[in-house]
Design a protein around this motif. Sequence first.
Motif, short mmCIF file in Angstrom:
data_model
loop_
_atom_site.label_atom_id
_atom_site.label_comp_id
_atom_site.label_asym_id
_atom_site.label_seq_id
_atom_site.Cartn_x
_atom_site.Cartn_y
_atom_site.Cartn_z
N LEU A 4 0.82 -1.21 0.00
CA LEU A 4 0.00 0.00 0.00
C LEU A 4 0.85 1.26 0.00
O LEU A 4 0.48 2.27 -0.56
CB LEU A 4 -0.85 0.03 1.26
CG LEU A 4 -2.25 -0.54 1.22
CD1 LEU A 4 -2.86 -0.43 2.58
CD2 LEU A 4 -3.09 0.21 0.20
N LEU A 5 2.02 1.15 0.68
CA LEU A 5 2.82 2.35 0.88
C LEU A 5 3.76 2.63 -0.27
O LEU A 5 4.33 3.71 -0.35
CB LEU A 5 3.63 2.20 2.16
CG LEU A 5 2.90 2.58 3.44
CD1 LEU A 5 3.76 2.26 4.63
CD2 LEU A 5 2.57 4.06 3.42
N ASP A 6 3.93 1.65 -1.15
CA ASP A 6 4.95 1.80 -2.19
C ASP A 6 4.74 3.06 -3.03
O ASP A 6 5.66 3.85 -3.20
CB ASP A 6 4.96 0.56 -3.09
CG ASP A 6 5.65 -0.60 -2.40
OD1 ASP A 6 6.44 -0.32 -1.47
OD2 ASP A 6 5.38 -1.76 -2.76
N ALA A 7 3.51 3.23 -3.52
CA ALA A 7 3.26 4.38 -4.40
C ALA A 7 3.44 5.70 -3.65
O ALA A 7 4.16 6.58 -4.12
CB ALA A 7 1.87 4.27 -5.01
N PRO A 8 2.82 5.89 -2.46
CA PRO A 8 3.02 7.16 -1.77
C PRO A 8 4.47 7.41 -1.37
O PRO A 8 4.94 8.53 -1.43
CB PRO A 8 2.14 7.05 -0.52
CG PRO A 8 1.22 5.92 -0.75
CD PRO A 8 1.84 5.03 -1.76
N LEU A 9 5.19 6.34 -1.02
CA LEU A 9 6.58 6.54 -0.61
C LEU A 9 7.47 6.88 -1.80
O LEU A 9 8.50 7.52 -1.64
CB LEU A 9 7.11 5.29 0.09
CG LEU A 9 6.81 5.20 1.59
CD1 LEU A 9 7.35 3.90 2.15
CD2 LEU A 9 7.39 6.38 2.35
N ALA A 10 7.03 6.47 -3.00
CA ALA A 10 7.82 6.78 -4.18
C ALA A 10 7.96 8.30 -4.34
O ALA A 10 8.97 8.79 -4.83
CB ALA A 10 7.17 6.17 -5.41
N GLY A 11 6.94 9.04 -3.88
CA GLY A 11 7.00 10.50 -3.95
C GLY A 11 7.94 11.10 -2.92
O GLY A 11 8.19 12.30 -2.93
N GLN A 12 8.41 10.29 -2.00
CA GLN A 12 9.27 10.79 -0.91
C GLN A 12 10.68 10.22 -1.04
O GLN A 12 11.39 10.06 -0.06
CB GLN A 12 8.67 10.39 0.45
CG GLN A 12 7.28 10.89 0.70
CD GLN A 12 7.23 12.39 0.78
OE1 GLN A 12 8.19 13.03 1.21
NE2 GLN A 12 6.14 12.99 0.35
N LYS A 13 11.05 9.88 -2.27
CA LYS A 13 12.30 9.17 -2.48
C LYS A 13 13.49 9.88 -1.87
O LYS A 13 14.32 9.27 -1.20
CB LYS A 13 12.54 8.99 -3.98
CG LYS A 13 12.54 7.52 -4.38
CD LYS A 13 12.88 7.39 -5.85
CE LYS A 13 12.29 6.11 -6.40
NZ LYS A 13 11.75 6.25 -7.73
#
Lengths: 507, 436
Positions: A4-13
Amino acid sequence: MSGLLDAPLAGQKRALRWGMVCAGGAALAAIGLLGVAGCFLVGAGVAGLAGPLAVAGFNYLLPSAAIRAAAITRTAGRYGERMLGHRAALFALAELRAQLFARVAQGALNGRDPGRSGAMAARFGRDVDLLEDAAIRRVARVGGWTGGLAGLAMVGLLGWGAAMVMALGMAAMRLVSHWLAARLPALQAQAGPAADIAVYDLAPQLAAALESSDMARAEHALARAEAVITASQTILASVIVALIAWSAQGGAPMLALGLLAAMAALEIWAGLAAHDARAPQVRQAEARLQAMESAQTPHPPALTSNPALHIAGRDFAPGARILLSGPSGIGKTRLLETLAGLREDAPQVLRVDGIDPRTLGLAGLRGTFAVMTQDAPLIAGSLADNLALARPGIDRAAMERALWVACAQDIVPLDQWLGGDGARLSGGQRRRVALARALLAGRPWLLLDEPSEGLDRETEALLCQRLKQWLDQTGTGLVLVSHRPAMAQLAAETVNSAFRPDAANRQ
Amino acid sequence: MRGRLVGEDMHLAIEAPVATRGYVARYLPLRLASGVSPLLVMLAAWPASHVAAAIMLATLAPFILGMVLAGTAAARRAQAQHQALARLSGLFIDRLRALPTILAFGAEERMTRHLGISARDAAQRTLSVLAVAFASGAILEFFAALSVALVAVYCGFSLLGLLPFPAPERLDLGRAFFVLALAPEFYLGLRRLAAAYHEKQTGEAALAAMDEALGVLPPLLPAIAPPRQWTGCGVVLTHREGARIGPLDWDWRGPGLHVVTGPTGSGKSSLLLALIGQVAVSEGQILADDGTFLPGSANPFIGWAGQAVALLPGTLRGNLAMGKADDGAMLAILNRMGLGAMLAARGGLDMVIDHRGSGLSGGERRRIGLARAILSGRSILLLDEPTADLDPATAETIRILLAEIAQSRMVIAATHDADLIAQAATQCPIDREIAR
C-alpha cells in the motif's frame, strides 16, 4: 513489506534515501565512537606501562580527533534519520489517506456501501497510523543492518571464533524476537470498534460496550510482549559480548575495540526488534485497508446530452416538468432517488434514454440529474464551499444568482462557515442552499424533493415564480415531489407514484 | 448550533485518551528512572575514577538546560498538532457522511484533493512537534557522546601520563576500561526518556484538550417539577456566532397547544433549543410557575421531536422505546399516524434501522420522531414542524392527534402550518425583522 505504501513513498524518495544514509552513518559513528575510544584507551594504557619512549611514540591526535568526529556524526546522523524518516512516512501517509478516500468514493460509485462513517474514520485514522511504523521501519532497518554488519566486521578482527559467535548471536536475537512476536494472542483483531460506537453514542448499552476490556487486554498483551522482547534482546546481547570476550584472540587494544564495538552494534541491532511486536497489528491494518480496494468501474454506457425519461408507463421529452404525486409513504422519494441512481428499490419501470437507471448506476446518471434530496445534506465548510460542490469553476456571481433564484440570497454571506452539516441553518434554509447547489450543477434534469418545505407562503410563492423563470430560461427538465399546491403548479404533468403492477406488466 | 464537527468530538473521545497512553505508560516511568539511573551509574564509577564521574555529572547540566528550552517551544506546537489532527478526522467523517451528495455532483476528485491538503497540513504539524522532540533527542545524543569522548580522552591521557595538569588520581587499565564501559550507560535512561519525549508532548496536549472539554460541561441542574405555566418576558436568544433573536414574549399554560410561528430562518427552532438549554438566553427572563426557569432543568419532563430525527442503528422498537412504551401502545400510535402499511411491509416493530436510516422517507422519519416523543409519556412536548413533509390528509390526522394530546399535556410546536396555528391556544410570533 507494505504494498500500500509503495506508491506514496515513491513521492518521498529523496527524504527516504537521505534518511537511510543518515541512519547508516549514525550507526557507523556509534560503533566507531566506542570502538575507537576503547582502542585508544587500551593502547594508551599499554604505552604508559611500556615507558616514556612508547608514550612519546603514541599517536594520540588521530584517535582523539576520530572520537570527536564520531560523536558529532552520530548526533547529526540520528537527528537526520529521525527527521527524514518521519517526514517521508508522514507525507506518504497523508497521500495514502487521500488515495483511500478516492478509493472509497470509487467503491461507493460502483454501488458498494462505504459502511459506517465511524468505522471508516477509524480506518483512515488508526489503521493508517499503524502503517507509519512500516514506513519508518524502512529507514531504521538500514541503520540496524549497517550497524550489525559493521560490528560483525570489527569483531572479525578478533578472529574467526569471535566472528562466528557474533554472527550466530545476531541471528539468535532476530529469531527470538520473531518467535516472541508470533506468540502474541490473536486478540488484536478485536481492537478498534470503539470509534463506531462513539459516533452513535447515546444509548446506555453502547456506553457499556465502550468500557469493554477486550481492547485494554489486547493492548496490555502487546505492551507485555514488547517488554519481553526488549528484555530478551538485552540479555542476549550481554551473553554474546561475554562469549566474544571468551573466544577472542589478539592483543588487549584489539580486544577493547572489538568488545566495545560489539556492544554498540548489538544495541543498534536490538533496535530492529522494536517493530516486531507491532508487525502483526500493522499487517492486519494493511489487510483492512487493502480490502477497501474496489474493482475498476465498468464504463457506464454514455447517455445523450439531454435524454428523455420514461416513468411508470409514460414518456417525457427533455425539458418536461413532471410532478410525482401520491400520499405520504407511497414511495415518491424512493422513485425520485432511484431515478437519480441514489438507490435501486423503486418497483416502477424507469428508463433514462431508453436504459434502466438501475443498470446505469450513479456513475452513469450523475451527468444527467441534479438532485436536491429531502435531507439536503451539506458538507462542513462555508456556503461557497457547499455551492462549489456542484461543478468545477463556478464563480461568485453565478453563486449569487443561484442563491437568488432559490430565495436564499439573504441567508448568510458566501464565506460564512456553516458548521457540520449546516448546523447553523434552519431546516428551510438548508433546503434552499441545497436547491441553489442543484441549480448550479447545470444538468439537463432537475430532481427536487419537497423544495419548499419549511418555507412560509410568501417565500414559497416567490420561489415558485423565480424557479419557473429559471426553468424557462435554461430549458431544464423538472421532476418534482411536493405536497404543497403552490409548488405543484410548476409541473405540467403528473405521475401517480402508487405502484400498479398492471402498468408494469404492460411493458 | 455548534462550531465543532462531530468527528472532532469523536477524535477527542477516542483518540485523545489513546494519545495519553504512551505518556502514562512510557514517559512517566522513564522520567522517574532517568532521574535515578545516572546517579547510580555515577556512584558506580566514583570509586574507580572520581574525575570520570565528575565529567559525567558536568555534562548533565547543559543537557537539562537544553531540554527545558525545547520543552517550552514544544507545548504550543503539540497543541496545534492536536487541533489539526482533530480537524482532519472531523473532515474525513463529514465527507464520508456526505459521500452520496459528493458523488452525485461528481465532486469526488475535488474533495480528494482538498482532503489531501488537510492531511498534508496535519502531517506538517506533526512533523514540527517531532522536530522539537528529535532536537531534544539530538542535544542528549550530543552530550552523551561528549561524555563518552571526554571520559575516553581523560582516561587515555591519564594512562599515558600526559595530562596537562597534575594527575588527581592513579588510574590503571582495568579501572579506565570500567569507567569507559559505564559512560554510555550514564545517559541510557535519559536517551530513552528523549525517545519518549514526543509521547509526552502529544499526551500533554491531549490531556489539556480533554480538560478543556470537561471544563465546559454544563453543570447538572436540579430537576424541577414540570411547569404548569411557562412564560417568557423580553427573551433574547444569542447564537454562538452572534445572531440575535427576539425579544420574545409568551405565556403558555398547560395543558394545551401553543405554537411558535414566523418566517423560515427566523429562529423558531432556536427557541425550542433554548428551552432545553442548547442555545443561550442573553436577555429577558423565563419563568416556570412564577419561579425563574433555568433552561434545561425541565428536560426530564420533555418529549422532543426536532427537525432532524436521530435514529439509532437497531430496531424500530429500540428507537421508540427510548420512552417506556409497550408494543401495543407503539403499534396503536404508529397506525394512527398512517404508518401501518409501511410497518406491515417491513417487519413491524422489528424493522431494522441501519446506519443510513433504512431508506425511510422524510415524512416517515418525522412521524417516527413524533411517535417517540408522544410515547415517552412526558408531560411537555416540544415539536419542530410536526406536520411538515406530509400530504394534506396525513397532516390532518397528525393535527387531530395533537389536539387530543394537548388536552392532557402541554404541547409546544414550531410551525408554518396555518391549520395547526388555527387550533392553538396561543401564538408566539417571531418576526424576521426582529430576528435580523
